[in-house]
Design a protein around this motif. Structure first.
Motif, short mmCIF file in Angstrom:
data_model
loop_
_atom_site.label_atom_id
_atom_site.label_comp_id
_atom_site.label_asym_id
_atom_site.label_seq_id
_atom_site.Cartn_x
_atom_site.Cartn_y
_atom_site.Cartn_z
N UNK A 173 0.83 -1.21 0.00
CA UNK A 173 0.00 0.00 0.00
C UNK A 173 0.87 1.26 0.00
N UNK A 174 1.98 1.20 0.69
CA UNK A 174 2.89 2.36 0.72
C UNK A 174 3.55 2.55 -0.64
N UNK A 175 3.94 1.45 -1.27
CA UNK A 175 4.58 1.56 -2.59
C UNK A 175 3.57 1.99 -3.66
N UNK A 176 2.30 1.62 -3.48
CA UNK A 176 1.27 2.10 -4.40
C UNK A 176 1.07 3.61 -4.25
N UNK A 177 1.09 4.08 -2.99
CA UNK A 177 0.88 5.51 -2.72
C UNK A 177 2.06 6.35 -3.18
N UNK A 178 3.26 5.78 -3.09
CA UNK A 178 4.47 6.48 -3.49
C UNK A 178 5.16 5.67 -4.58
N UNK A 179 4.70 5.89 -5.79
CA UNK A 179 5.18 5.12 -6.94
C UNK A 179 6.69 5.25 -7.09
N UNK A 180 7.32 4.12 -7.36
CA UNK A 180 8.77 4.10 -7.55
C UNK A 180 9.55 3.71 -6.31
N UNK A 181 8.86 3.63 -5.14
CA UNK A 181 9.55 3.22 -3.91
C UNK A 181 10.15 1.84 -4.07
N UNK A 182 11.40 1.71 -3.64
CA UNK A 182 12.08 0.42 -3.70
C UNK A 182 11.40 -0.59 -2.77
N UNK A 183 11.66 -1.87 -3.02
CA UNK A 183 11.02 -2.93 -2.23
C UNK A 183 11.45 -2.89 -0.77
N UNK A 184 12.72 -2.57 -0.50
CA UNK A 184 13.20 -2.66 0.88
C UNK A 184 14.41 -1.76 1.09
N UNK A 185 14.62 -1.43 2.35
CA UNK A 185 15.85 -0.76 2.79
C UNK A 185 16.66 -1.78 3.59
N UNK A 186 17.95 -1.87 3.32
CA UNK A 186 18.82 -2.85 3.99
C UNK A 186 20.00 -2.16 4.63
N UNK A 187 20.43 -2.70 5.76
CA UNK A 187 21.56 -2.12 6.50
C UNK A 187 22.54 -3.21 6.89
N UNK A 188 23.82 -2.96 6.65
CA UNK A 188 24.90 -3.81 7.13
C UNK A 188 25.72 -2.98 8.11
#
Length: 405
Positions: free
Chosen positions: A346-361
């Motif tokens: 729903x968030x990615x639909x509202x903000x088109x182009x949002x990447x699938x995930x944020x990752x941290x190492x």
């Protein structure tokens, strides 16, 4: 003013390092009663049931590449804590009054990095806050404890000893829990909390808090009032945890939470109710000797939140922790950890182009300089900061100092 505050904390840290280097290595000094400023009569007060402490934490940080823009700055917390043990004070048995104020100052890393999972667990707007103020009472030889007052839920729930050593905020608390302004740092709210030991190593922890101690879209606002529209935030955790950090140490816990209040979600939609769950665990898998807490430990975190009203619907974290990785450095701690916050559909639909995930190492080494000072050099690689495709991956450097004054 900000520069002066940061320099003051750094100066205290350097002074503490020098004092440690000049100290007699054979001195018989208890870790629990060791302060940078000396005893100042606190030991006598403690014998009468009164504890007074001041603790300073400072993050000097630099976003070296990627994110929103490159920047270096400093962010700090100053904690003031007072506690009264009613038994030692001669009032009544099994009670504790606790008060803790917090002052947050300095430059925020999130503004330079633009990450969803704040790279610093103390990242916040500048503020003075009553962080915690409560009364706690124990029953049946501490098998049942009831707490009433203002409380930060993240100091008790979804907490792992090993993951807590990470500087990234999601290792402290899974990102699915802290998406809206519930009762956690720095704007905490009123609540009632109960914990019960089923056996020596198994427990149930439950609480209900004000459902909206601050505005979800403007956390700077604070509201101690209770109303039906604010709702209530319920959270419960059942788990197993070894009573001591030793060669057999381990913890496994399952938790669920639900908020009944009305709120506006990140997309601007009006919502009623929010829910989620988590599963966390850690284990010392390779102890250096029998009965020792030194050695290699592992941890894992999974968090879930409602898909249709939260920016991130799943969180995963895992890591390796080693206490005493170097000879004659038994209290130092090495951490290598990775996490991922997946953005909801729903968030990615509202903000088109949002990447699938944020990752941290994250890689950090916590140095026990003395009984009252630790220094933690840390580096974090952040992939897809904030899920924004226009932002390059960021590399953020930290030096965290922690001083018990």
């Amino acid at each position: 003013m900000k520069v002066l505050q940061s320099l003051t904390v750094c100066a205290l840290a350097l002074f503490s390092m020098q004092s440690f280097a000049q100290a007699d290595a054979a001195a018989d000094e208890s870790l629990a009663n060791s302060y940078a400023a000396g005893d100042l009569g606190r030991e006598k007060l403690a014998q009468q049931g009164y504890t007074l402490e001041v603790f300073a934490m400072n993050d000097t940080w630099a976003n070296t590449t990627g994110g929103v823009y490159r920047r270096a700055s400093s962010l700090g917390n100053l904690y003031t804590m007072a506690e009264v043990d009613t038994d030692k004070a001669g009032w009544w048995n099994s009670g504790t009054f606790h008060f803790e104020g917090i002052y947050v100052y300095g430059g925020r890393p999130v503004r330079a990095v633009g990450d969803f999972q704040y790279s610093s667990s103390i990242d916040s707007f500048e503020t003075y806050e009553i962080w915690e103020s409560y009364y706690k009472h124990s029953f049946s030889d501490d098998r049942l404890t009831i707490l009433v007052g203002i409380k930060d839920l993240t100091r008790d729930f979804a907490l792992l000893e090993y993951a807590y050593r990470g500087i990234n905020s999601s290792f402290t608390t899974p990102a699915t829990i802290t998406q809206y302004g519930y009762s956690f740092y720095p704007t905490t709210g009123l609540g009632v909390q109960a914990s019960a030991r089923i056996t020596e190593d198994t427990y149930i922890l439950s609480a209900v808090y004000d459902g909206k101690p601050s505005d979800p879209l403007s956390w700077r606002s604070r509201d101690y009032g209770l109303s039906s529209s604010d709702g209530a935030y319920f959270i419960s955790e059942i788990g197993y945890k070894d009573s001591e950090l030793s060669d057999s140490y381990g913890k496994l816990a399952l938790g669920v939470w639900h908020n009944t209040g009305h709120f506006t979600d990140i997309t601007g939609s009006d919502r009623t109710g929010n829910t989620g769950s988590y599963l966390i665990g850690e284990k010392l898998v390779l102890a250096e000797s029998e009965g020792s807490s030194q050695g290699l430990g592992v941890f894992g975190q999974v968090g879930q939140a409602a898909q249709d009203r939260n920016p991130t619907s799943w969180y995963f974290g895992a890591g390796l922790h080693y206490q005493g990785p170097l000879p004659d450095r038994d209290d130092d701690e090495l951490l290598l950890a990775i996490n991922m916050a997946t953005f909801s559909s729903s968030y990615r639909d509202a903000y088109s182009g949002t990447e699938h995930a944020e990752r941290v190492l994250e890689l950090s080494y916590r140095i026990a300089v003395s009984s009252y000072l630790t220094l933690t050099p840390d580096v974090q690689y952040i992939n897809n900061p904030g899920g924004d495709p226009t932002r390059d991956d960021a590399v953020v450097l930290y030096l965290r100092s922690e001083v018990l004054l």
